[in-house]
Design a protein around this motif. Sequence first.
Motif, PDB file in Angstrom:
ATOM      1  N   PRO A  55     -10.897   1.307 -11.413  1.00 47.31           N
ATOM      2  CA  PRO A  55     -11.761   1.218 -10.339  1.00 47.31           C
ATOM      3  C   PRO A  55     -11.274  -0.111  -9.146  1.00 47.31           C
ATOM      4  CG  PRO A  55     -12.686   1.893 -12.163  1.00 47.31           C
ATOM      5  CD  PRO A  55     -11.882   1.617 -12.368  1.00 47.31           C
ATOM      6  N   GLY A  56     -11.364   0.301  -7.902  1.00 49.67           N
ATOM      7  CA  GLY A  56     -10.141  -1.130  -7.328  1.00 49.67           C
ATOM      8  C   GLY A  56      -8.747  -1.049  -7.518  1.00 49.67           C
ATOM      9  N   GLN A  57      -7.951  -0.171  -8.175  1.00 48.32           N
ATOM     10  CA  GLN A  57      -6.934  -0.160  -7.624  1.00 48.32           C
ATOM     11  C   GLN A  57      -5.873   0.381  -7.096  1.00 48.32           C
ATOM     12  OE1 GLN A  57      -4.841   0.519 -11.365  1.00 48.32           O
ATOM     13  NE2 GLN A  57      -3.636  -0.829 -11.299  1.00 48.32           N
ATOM     14  N   PHE A  58      -5.447   0.279  -6.456  1.00 45.82           N
ATOM     15  CA  PHE A  58      -4.317   0.734  -5.739  1.00 45.82           C
ATOM     16  C   PHE A  58      -2.942   0.831  -5.320  1.00 45.82           C
ATOM     17  CE2 PHE A  58      -3.611  -1.867  -2.458  1.00 45.82           C
ATOM     18  CZ  PHE A  58      -3.127  -2.814  -2.136  1.00 45.82           C
ATOM     19  N   ILE A  59      -1.480   1.988  -4.649  1.00 47.78           N
ATOM     20  CA  ILE A  59      -0.394   1.556  -5.254  1.00 47.78           C
ATOM     21  C   ILE A  59      -0.429   1.870  -3.427  1.00 47.78           C
ATOM     22  CG2 ILE A  59       1.646   2.446  -5.313  1.00 47.78           C
ATOM     23  CD1 ILE A  59       0.498   3.727  -8.285  1.00 47.78           C
ATOM     24  N   TRP A  60       0.593   1.447  -3.184  1.00 51.43           N
ATOM     25  CA  TRP A  60       0.759   1.161  -0.884  1.00 51.43           C
ATOM     26  C   TRP A  60       2.529   0.890  -1.593  1.00 51.43           C
ATOM     27  CZ3 TRP A  60      -1.478   2.989   2.826  1.00 51.43           C
ATOM     28  CH2 TRP A  60      -1.237   2.894   4.215  1.00 51.43           C
ATOM     29  N   ASP A  61       2.785   2.054  -1.030  1.00 51.34           N
ATOM     30  CA  ASP A  61       4.292   1.989  -0.378  1.00 51.34           C
ATOM     31  C   ASP A  61       5.060   2.855   0.197  1.00 51.34           C
ATOM     32  OD1 ASP A  61       7.517   1.914  -1.179  1.00 51.34           O
ATOM     33  OD2 ASP A  61       7.495   3.259  -2.851  1.00 51.34           O
ATOM     34  N   PRO A  62       4.834   1.700   1.449  1.00 53.19           N
ATOM     35  CA  PRO A  62       4.960   2.160   3.438  1.00 53.19           C
ATOM     36  C   PRO A  62       7.157   2.979   3.499  1.00 53.19           C
ATOM     37  CG  PRO A  62       4.805   0.315   3.241  1.00 53.19           C
ATOM     38  CD  PRO A  62       4.193   0.591   2.163  1.00 53.19           C
ATOM     39  N   GLU A  63       7.177   2.423   3.505  1.00 54.53           N
ATOM     40  CA  GLU A  63       8.990   2.418   2.840  1.00 54.53           C
ATOM     41  C   GLU A  63       9.815   3.493   2.443  1.00 54.53           C
ATOM     42  OE1 GLU A  63      10.546   0.017   4.809  1.00 54.53           O
ATOM     43  OE2 GLU A  63       8.748  -1.100   4.798  1.00 54.53           O
ATOM     44  N   ARG A  64       8.602   5.044   1.693  1.00 53.82           N
ATOM     45  CA  ARG A  64       8.791   5.887   1.788  1.00 53.82           C
ATOM     46  C   ARG A  64       9.297   6.344   2.344  1.00 53.82           C
ATOM     47  NH1 ARG A  64       6.064   9.344  -3.015  1.00 53.82           N
ATOM     48  NH2 ARG A  64       7.524   8.123  -4.720  1.00 53.82           N
ATOM     49  N   ALA A  65       8.589   6.451   3.090  1.00 59.05           N
ATOM     50  CA  ALA A  65       7.914   6.911   5.333  1.00 59.05           C
ATOM     51  C   ALA A  65       7.646   6.227   6.128  1.00 59.05           C
ATOM     52  CB  ALA A  65       6.915   8.373   5.199  1.00 59.05           C
TER      53      ALA A  65
END
Length: 336
Positions: free
Chosen positions: A52-62
């Motif tokens: 809960p509260g955890q996320f992954i953000w990798d915008p450089e993929r696109a």
Amino acid sequence: MPRHVSAGLSRRSALALLGVGVGMLAGWRDSLSSALAGSSPNLDGDLGSLEPGQFIWDPERAPKGPVAIIVSIPKQLVFVYRNGILIGASTVSTGKPGHSTPAGVFTVLDKAKVHTSATYGEPMPDMERLTWKGIALHVGDLPGYPDSHGCVHLPPDFADDLYAITEIGTPVILAGGHSDPASVADPGPILGTTAKEEIEAKIGGKPIPSLSPDAVMSILVSRGDMKIYVLQNAEIVAEGAAIIKDPSEPIGSNVFVWQGGDAQGSTWEGMGFHADPSVPTAPGTDVLQRIDGAAGVMDAIRNRIKPGTVLVTTDLPASPETRSGSGFTVMDAPSS
């Protein structure tokens, strides 16, 4: 580098730890270092292990392209696609009993960085409205189970990132089914033509309207009224008759995000958005193979389809009751 946030600890909450003690701060730092070292989930791995509260953000993929958002209500997860590629995932909290989050396909109707609920008087930072009756994406509590009044609660930093890349008309799928988005590779006939013909039609010199690379393209196929609608930035730009094989048989509530392809084939990400979790929610090639359309609307699709295009199928009619504003809302079940 993808950004991981440990359970319940965003940049904002980490700052609060400064007043708690060096020991706790060191523990959080060690946990974050472990996440960045690769021990935490990644976008190609088991996202069901996010806390809960955890996320992954990798915008450089696109880095560029249209955005589509899929929320799995049973799994309490959100998946963010840009240009047909998964760039982010996060835990969420949706509606609690008596205030359920409706399953369906929506578009962002309004946005506000700072907003207060007119009904509950509570702040709703990074608000992205999905209906005019109180359903939205926004920052909120994340206890690890459905606990909102119908909205989709997001971690603060994730909500900031998401708000920055969405626009009015961005499609948001609230999925009642249990399955994760599944790849549907080389599906053969796509809306009455093969993948090979679809690609060759695009690169064969046919004029394509001048569109922003971030323009949102959506296709809605309704068995309820036997029509296909083509939407650009939530505005209908073409519509025509749908030709559906075995029209008495349901096509189901499904969404496909086109990841692109070439003359050898293409790949979609597919997911059901049924309100009833007992309904199978892994759409396959059979759904796409049943759909064709009148020449005019098919030309509009061929001229505009690009990675990130969202294709929605539904057995409901696209009537005013299932639409909101100039965008579209395909409701699979009413909110309670």
